[in-house]
Each structure stands twice: as structure tokens, then as C-alpha cells.
Design a protein around this motif. Structure first.
Motif, PDB file in Angstrom:
ATOM      1  N   VAL A 157      -3.447   0.454  -3.559  1.00  0.00           N
ATOM      2  CA  VAL A 157      -3.282  -0.889  -3.015  1.00  0.00           C
ATOM      3  C   VAL A 157      -2.918  -1.872  -4.131  1.00  0.00           C
ATOM      4  N   GLU A 210       0.851  -1.191   0.000  1.00  0.00           N
ATOM      5  CA  GLU A 210       0.000   0.000   0.000  1.00  0.00           C
ATOM      6  C   GLU A 210       0.885   1.238   0.000  1.00  0.00           C
ATOM      7  N   TYR A 236      -7.888   2.555  -1.695  1.00  0.00           N
ATOM      8  CA  TYR A 236      -8.502   2.242  -0.404  1.00  0.00           C
ATOM      9  C   TYR A 236     -10.003   2.486  -0.413  1.00  0.00           C
TER      10      TYR A 236
END
Length: 233
Positions: A171, A121, A146
Motif C-alpha cells: 500500500v 495498492e 495490508y
């Protein structure tokens, strides 16, 4: 009643053990504001990034043998976050960042297990509308953001201003290191979008539990329960 209690304990341990066994790295880039509230963060200055630094695990605070280094980030600054702590993103870690001007930059993580798979991330957030970049990990654009809902074009040309406004980040769900154990995140200024900057606030890398490990833990728990019942019988 006792057997039911033992079963609950074993099942709970099966759920919790993989989470504690997997490596988790949290890296605060820039160190221009306060330190994160939790001790397991790796808070690094621009100088430390350029020189290379060893990393600790977020949960155990022990050395992992993994290191991080960065190339071609020119400056550090505060003012990169417009919210409180969300999920893993600590407010203090998100507030500061490193950035480059009209150039490409890269963050390398070395020493990871090449046989493992990791979730990556990347938080790239800033109030400036001129920070738009193509951000890739192992040469691939993000799988999702996210908040979800970003278009493919938005994932490939990430607006730090939009991330700032929406408290958002990128991500990558399943990333495999190179054979030498390296995972690289690359930041390329999107001049086509009228941008001049690319920036990085924080990174989290989390090892994904292997199915085989889950099965072995489950078998071990069942075996323990069976032995316990046999003893009582």
C-alpha cells in the motif's frame, strides 16, 4: 422531529457523497482464470497490457480517460492466490498474474489528474519462492502492507511467496502523478535474494478526497439545513 430527520439525511449524504465522487480503478492483470465477480473491474490480458488499454471506474463503470500499459512482462499464469475474496481483492482477479524473468518491468497509468492525490495498492502474490522484487511507485517503496507489520526491508524486497501465504499486498498511502498525469509502478527482480521472477496480480488506484471538497460539501449541507429551517419558521 422533521428537522432531526433532515439533519440525519444531510449528514449521511456528506459521508457518502465524497466516496462516490472519487475515481477508483481496479485492474486484473493476466486474465488467465475466471473474471472478477463485480463488473467494475478492468480485466486485461498480457497482449492488452502491452498494447495499452482504457480503464473504467469501478463504481460507475464509465470510461475515465485513464489508460494502462506495461513493459517487459513476459508471461501470464494462474495460481497466484491462496484465499477467498478479501477487502477489494477479488479471488478471481488475484488468482492470475503477469510476470517477468530476470528483468525489470513497469506498469504505467496515464491520464490521471496531476493535481489529485491517490492511494495505490499493488498485489504481487505467487506460490513461488523465487519471486522476490523491489516494487516501487513513483520511485518510492510502499508505506505499508495490508496486514501491517512488515519491516522496511520486507517492503523493499517483497516476497510474493510470503504474500501468498499471508494473503497480503502493498500500500502507498498518498501518491501524486507526474505533471503529465502518469503514475508508474516498477518491478525489479531481487537477484540478491536468489530470485528469478517478479510478478503483478492486480492494482487498485483510489482518488483521495480533497479537504477543500469536504469543507465545501459540509458548508453546502449546513446551508441547506438553515434554509429548510427558515422556510418552516
Amino acid at each position: 422531529m422533521k428537522n432531526k430527520f433532515i439533519t440525519v439525511v444531510i449528514l449521511a449524504s456528506l459521508v457518502c457523497m465524497p466516496a462516490f465522487a472519487q475515481i477508483e480503478l481496479r485492474v486484473d492483470l493476466g486474465n488467465s482464470s475466471a473474471d472478477p465477480s463485480e463488473a467494475g473491474w478492468n480485466t486485461l490480458s498480457l497482449a492488452q497490457l502491452e498494447a495499452g488499454a482504457g480503464l473504467i471506474d469501478f463504481n460507475t463503470e464509465l470510461n475515465t480517460g485513464v489508460s494502462v500499459s506495461a513493459d517487459d512482462f513476459d508471461y501470464k499464469q494462474a495460481g497466484g492466490w491462496n484465499d477467498s475474496t478479501i477487502d477489494w481483492v477479488d479471488q478471481a482477479a488475484a488468482e492470475d498474474f503477469v510476470y517477468s524473468i530476470s528483468s525489470s518491468s513497469q506498469i504505467d497509468f496515464d491520464g490521471l489528474d496531476s493535481e489529485k492525490v491517490y492511494q495505490v495498492e499493488v498485489l504481487s502474490s505467487w506460490v513461488s519462492q523465487y519471486s522476490v522484487a523491489g516494487i516501487t511507485v513513483q520511485g518510492e517503496y510502499a508505506d505499508d502492507n495490508y496486514n501491517s507489520g512488515a519491516t522496511q526491508q520486507e517492503l523493499e524486497s517483497w516476497s510474493s511467496k510470503q504474500a501468498y501465504d499471508n494473503s497480503d499486498w502493498l500500500v502507498w498511502e498518498a501518491v501524486s502523478p507526474e505533471q503529465n498525469g502518469q503514475i508508474s509502478a516498477a518491478f525489479t527482480v531481487d537477484s540478491g535474494a536468489g530470485a528469478f521472477y517478479s510478478n503483478a496480480n492486480a492494482v487498485r488506484i483510489t482518488e483521495i478526497p480533497e479537504p477543500a471538497s469536504m469543507i465545501m460539501l459540509g458548508a453546502g449541507g449546513i446551508g441547506l439545513l438553515a434554509r429548510r429551517r427558515k422556510t418552516h419558521n
